[in-house]
Design a protein around this motif. Structure first.
Motif, PDB file in Angstrom:
ATOM      1  N   ASN A  33      65.187  82.865  52.993  1.00  0.00           N
ATOM      2  CA  ASN A  33      65.513  81.638  52.886  1.00  0.00           C
ATOM      3  C   ASN A  33      66.466  81.357  54.254  1.00  0.00           C
ATOM      4  O   ASN A  33      66.115  80.090  54.905  1.00  0.00           O
ATOM      5  N   GLN A  34      67.121  82.719  55.173  1.00  0.00           N
ATOM      6  CA  GLN A  34      66.966  81.609  56.518  1.00  0.00           C
ATOM      7  C   GLN A  34      66.036  81.971  57.666  1.00  0.00           C
ATOM      8  O   GLN A  34      66.267  80.910  58.382  1.00  0.00           O
TER       9      GLN A  34
ATOM     10  N   GLN B 259      63.363  80.359  56.733  1.00  0.00           N
ATOM     11  CA  GLN B 259      62.561  78.961  56.553  1.00  0.00           C
ATOM     12  C   GLN B 259      63.597  77.838  57.982  1.00  0.00           C
ATOM     13  O   GLN B 259      62.698  76.847  57.693  1.00  0.00           O
TER      14      GLN B 259
END
Length: 355
Positions: A180-181, A183
């Protein structure tokens, strides 16, 4: 002389079993002899062994041993007389519970087969009963306890920095956070700091590789071993070995399939003399395949791709670990030697020298 010593000890042990009023001690003595034999015949990184006089001193101590706790203390003290690098030592309560939890999780999610050698030792009911009956220093790690470990991630201009102080298997749950980070990361350089990483599971770094690169990897390296038990341990993985019990080898074959999420060309791995075991395996893989540029100081080494062998003493059911196989060279020398391995200095070196 060595064979004569062991023949004398075995005969003496049998005599003690017949005439000594505390026959319980015979199992301590025989397990002590078993420990000596396994270590000396199978440890890959064995450098020096205690002499017969020292062995006799501890044999005499075991004649007067009257509890499992005493046996643990005597055997642990004796084990220090061997000069062995790598993974080695008597397993205490906390380590047993921790390793048991890790392997149970691996079997549960299908990563490891229930026939796995180490899992079989840890799941043995007699071993469980042994560690449940006596408590070292009055402490017993809770069976359901979890290590509070995490991955530190942060952005720094064009760099995305990840710090792994361990490759504990519980970190598998943290990869959703990493994905997620990433992204939101607009830079093109990845730094992975494993300078203080003492190891854990190879599955952690292999999953990281599958996320950061869109390449599939097949990496082979020669692994060497010796000893009947070591060969039996390697054979239990279905690995084809070449040679006999006096000396054998096999080609470790690591296959990593990309998840196709990202493809970073500029990946840097920070290592030091504290980088050990599975972390060293990651450094060796990165350097050999070109996955990452390795920066820092020479590693502590001892990464092989196989977990250290867990051995059960046949009568007392205590466990000990040692490296059944090894590699040469033991350590990994960085592509770019740097004394100051702080992240800030490494970033400056990368930008200044165009690593």
């Amino acid at each position: 002389m060595k064979k004569l010593f062991f023949i004398f000890i075995i005969i003496l042990a049998i005599g003690i079993g017949c005439f000594y009023p505390y026959k319980e001690n015979i199992r301590y003595i025989l397990d002590y002899l078993y420990f000596v034999d396994v270590v000396e015949q199978n440890s890959f990184y064995l450098k020096n062994v205690p002499n017969s006089y020292t062995k006799k001193i501890y044999f005499n101590k075991l004649i007067d041993c009257n509890s499992m706790s005493d046996f643990y203390d005597i055997l642990s003290e004796f084990s220090l007389n061997y000069e062995i690098d790598g993974h080695y030592g008597i397993v205490d309560n906390a380590s047993y519970r921790s390793m048991q939890r890790i392997y149970m999780d691996l079997v549960k999610d299908g990563t490891v087969n229930s026939s796995n050698w180490n899992y079989q030792q840890l799941a043995n009911q007699k071993v469980f009963d042994c560690y449940s009956k006596f408590e070292k220093n009055g402490e017993l790690l809770d069976e359901n306890s979890k290590k509070n470990v995490k991955i530190d991630c942060n952005y720094n201009n064009d760099f995305f920095v990840m710090k792994f102080d361990t490759f504990d298997i519980s970190l598998l749950d943290s990869f959703v956070l990493i994905e997620n980070q990433l992204q939101n990361f607009t830079g093109d350089k990845i730094i992975i700091d494993i300078s203080n990483n003492k190891g854990g599971s190879d599955l952690i770094w292999q999953k990281l590789v599958s996320i950061l690169s869109d390449d599939d990897y097949i990496y082979k390296t020669k692994i060497i071993g010796r000893g009947k038990l070591s060969k039996k341990y390697v054979d239990s993985y279905g690995i084809n070995t070449i040679g006999d019990t006096s000396s054998f080898f096999y080609m470790d074959n690591i296959k990593i399939k990309t998840k196709g999420l990202y493809n970073f060309d500029n990946i840097y791995l920070i290592v030091s003399n504290e980088t050990f075991s599975a972390a060293d395996s990651f450094a060796r893989f990165s350097e050999s395949t070109g996955f990452a540029s390795v920066i820092g100081r020479e590693t502590s080494g001892f990464g092989t791709g196989l977990d250290p062998m867990i051995v059960k003493l046949p009568l007392t059911n205590l466990l000990f670990v040692l490296d059944a196989v090894g590699k040469n060279p033991i350590t990994t020398i960085p592509d770019y030697p740097v004394d100051d391995i702080s992240v800030e200095n490494v970033m400056n070196c990368i930008l200044k020298n165009h690593y």
